[in-house]
Write an enzyme that holds these catalytic residues in place. Sequence first.
Site, mmCIF file in Angstrom:
data_model
loop_
_atom_site.group_PDB
_atom_site.id
_atom_site.type_symbol
_atom_site.label_atom_id
_atom_site.label_comp_id
_atom_site.label_asym_id
_atom_site.label_seq_id
_atom_site.Cartn_x
_atom_site.Cartn_y
_atom_site.Cartn_z
ATOM 1 N N ASP A 139 0.858 -1.175 0.000
ATOM 2 C CA ASP A 139 0.000 0.000 0.000
ATOM 3 C C ASP A 139 0.900 1.231 0.000
ATOM 4 O O ASP A 139 2.083 1.152 0.326
ATOM 5 C CB ASP A 139 -0.926 -0.016 1.222
ATOM 6 C CG ASP A 139 -2.116 0.912 1.051
ATOM 7 O OD1 ASP A 139 -2.226 1.534 -0.020
ATOM 8 O OD2 ASP A 139 -2.917 1.016 1.990
ATOM 9 N N ASP A 151 -3.614 7.147 -3.412
ATOM 10 C CA ASP A 151 -4.978 7.650 -3.608
ATOM 11 C C ASP A 151 -5.413 8.468 -2.408
ATOM 12 O O ASP A 151 -4.708 8.552 -1.397
ATOM 13 C CB ASP A 151 -5.942 6.499 -3.853
ATOM 14 C CG ASP A 151 -5.898 5.445 -2.754
ATOM 15 O OD1 ASP A 151 -4.793 5.032 -2.377
ATOM 16 O OD2 ASP A 151 -6.968 5.039 -2.269
ATOM 17 N N CYS A 210 -13.233 -24.447 17.466
ATOM 18 C CA CYS A 210 -12.335 -24.532 16.322
ATOM 19 C C CYS A 210 -11.329 -25.648 16.589
ATOM 20 O O CYS A 210 -11.018 -25.945 17.744
ATOM 21 C CB CYS A 210 -11.618 -23.181 16.131
ATOM 22 S SG CYS A 210 -10.302 -23.184 14.898
ATOM 23 N N CYS A 225 -6.156 -23.793 18.665
ATOM 24 C CA CYS A 225 -7.317 -24.159 19.482
ATOM 25 C C CYS A 225 -7.266 -25.616 19.935
ATOM 26 O O CYS A 225 -7.883 -25.981 20.941
ATOM 27 C CB CYS A 225 -8.602 -23.880 18.713
ATOM 28 S SG CYS A 225 -8.807 -22.139 18.279
#
Length: 709
Positions: A94, A129, A283, A288
């Site tokens: 970016d 931008d 999960c 997990c």
Amino acid sequence: MIGLKGVFEVVEKDGAGRIGKIFTKHGVIETPYFFPVINIHVPIVSPADLKSLGYNAFITNAYTIWRDEKLHELALERGIHGLFGDWQGPIMTDSGAYQLSVYGDVEVSNVEIVKFQNDIGVDIGVILDVPLYRGSIEERKRAIDETIRRAREAHEEGFITEENEVIWVGPLHGNPIESLLEYSIRNMLRYPFKMYALGSLVPYMEEYQIYQLIRSALFVKRNFPSNYPIHLFGVGHPMVFSFFVLLGFDTFDSALYALAAKDGRYLTVHGTYNIKYMEYFPCSCPICSKYTPRELMEMTIHERQHYLAMHNLYVINMEIRRIKQAIWEGTLWELVAQRASSHPELARAYSLLLSGKKEIFEFFETYEPTFKRRGVLITRPEETNLPVVIRYKKRIIERLFIWSDKLIISTPRGISKLPAYLGAQVFILDDVFGFIPREIRNMYPLFQHMSYRSRIPEDVLRWTKEIIETHLLTKFKEVYFFDEKKEFALRLREHFGFGEVYTGQDIGVLNIDDVRLFTTKAMLRFQFGPGAEDAVGKVKFEHSRTTGMLRKIYAADITKDEEKIILWELEDIIKDKLKRGEKIPQDPFTELYINRGRIWLLASIVAENFKLVPQPLLAYRLWKIFRDKLQYSIILREEAEPFVREGKSIFSKFVIEVDPQIRASDEILVLNEEKKLIAIGRAVIGSKEMLEFKRGVAARNRYGISLEL
């Protein structure tokens, strides 16, 4: 060097979603794809961690590297990949637009940061931008104009060109104001970006204004060419990916996985949990499976953040894979329906997408494959507006093959009681599709659907009555209603207001040859449109020995002229037998054609969706019927002809004309510029995409026709 016209191609589709490939200097990115944001100053996870989780690309901020004097020099010296431990995969950067939106200013110009990204060898870069999340229309338009000016500037400086190996991203702004989005799209498309991205989204995601985002995303895709990969800035929650993929967005990036981990937030496809209030992990990822919530809470802050971030990335990657599988098998709408239950904003958006509005249906219908690998599940009322359902209702009026002047309208319960060879057309009432002609009931999506409804609702009966009265009633002299319970048939007759109850009246009986012929004609007309039914006059069937289902259709009315096709096919049959070490007949034409009753294979039937796959003989007959209308046909440039006749794939860049009604998975005829048949193919993408894409396969070649017809 990679040219701009060839950085993206599509390999599978469902809805407007696609599995595609973005070709970069450092490898292929298979879409849909999520770019994890890596902060080089605060690396909660490392590139090695990403690789272990199955990621082959990430995004980082070129502006923060540019600002850091040491990193700046190292990046120029080693390149962006060397800065991250010689990362071998693609890296997207970016430009500092996020910092610009947060702090109001950055210390670098657009040209400087574009040149910096170019010099350090990024694979995918973004111009500087000007995102604007708040403000009047005039203020937002000024920001869009400045982004457009910077795009022009980067183009004029020689960065945004067709020759540059960097995939430059053109940011689109204006959300949620459609006039501004249209203005941004129209102007940004003037410059040769390889990829585009919808921005100004983060505040909407943070405030869970997902419905508004999906509306804007839908507008963008409805007004955008299909041949670019489209990115979404700042979208990183796994519960929303399927929605945006369904709309046709290809890649995403976000730091949410890390930001959530810092706050003790645990991401799932159903929403977000706070680890403080969790007793169990829903999960089975490596994190997990190894730790409990309490054990994570007892860790140091940095350990907990790292492990939570790893879990969050794992869940994101698993959801992306789940989405890809759904696209491949044709159940993306079904997955989106499941995710719609995760949040009221998603449920609202799902209702919008299936509102039945003309412009929304037409958008999805353009990209929706005709045939899929899995059936349709109707689990809620709005799903009667699925594109495949509305498409059927529109097509059946034109594509219904009528062979009798008698009609029986039967309930689903009654159809098993009706003799198979009655001399009357039979329509089966259905709670989703209204009515289904018996001859095509096995074709996708008719036989391959299940509904939660236990009876046919009033609105479906009303639609069926209207269609029959308006378009079909004059074609039948006798109309009957049937159910095994006569009183129910009487109620149907009263509801429709015409016809009588069928109780065994003499309406004639067909012989088996006529049943097979009418079934074949009905299937051909439904799949290929009006006129296709004229391709057959007498047929023989072959059924599966295990299931009893139709598997092959043979022509039993072959002309002398058509025998040249049989002789040509026999050459390939002999070659195949030689490869397998099988015995070769002394006179193949006599043994394999004459002695078998002068029948020859017309089409095979795909078991999973009952699609007709034409063999050369049927393709030849269809070509003679469709040649001037270009129905279910595409025309290729002259230079592609030799390769396609040899059986090579049919590439989009050679397509010069196409039947607008072709959709992904359709069986199509491939013609040269003289409109001669050169191949039979299966469309990978639809007609709009075939004309817009300049890279990738438009259709898989089933048979290259080397014979001059």
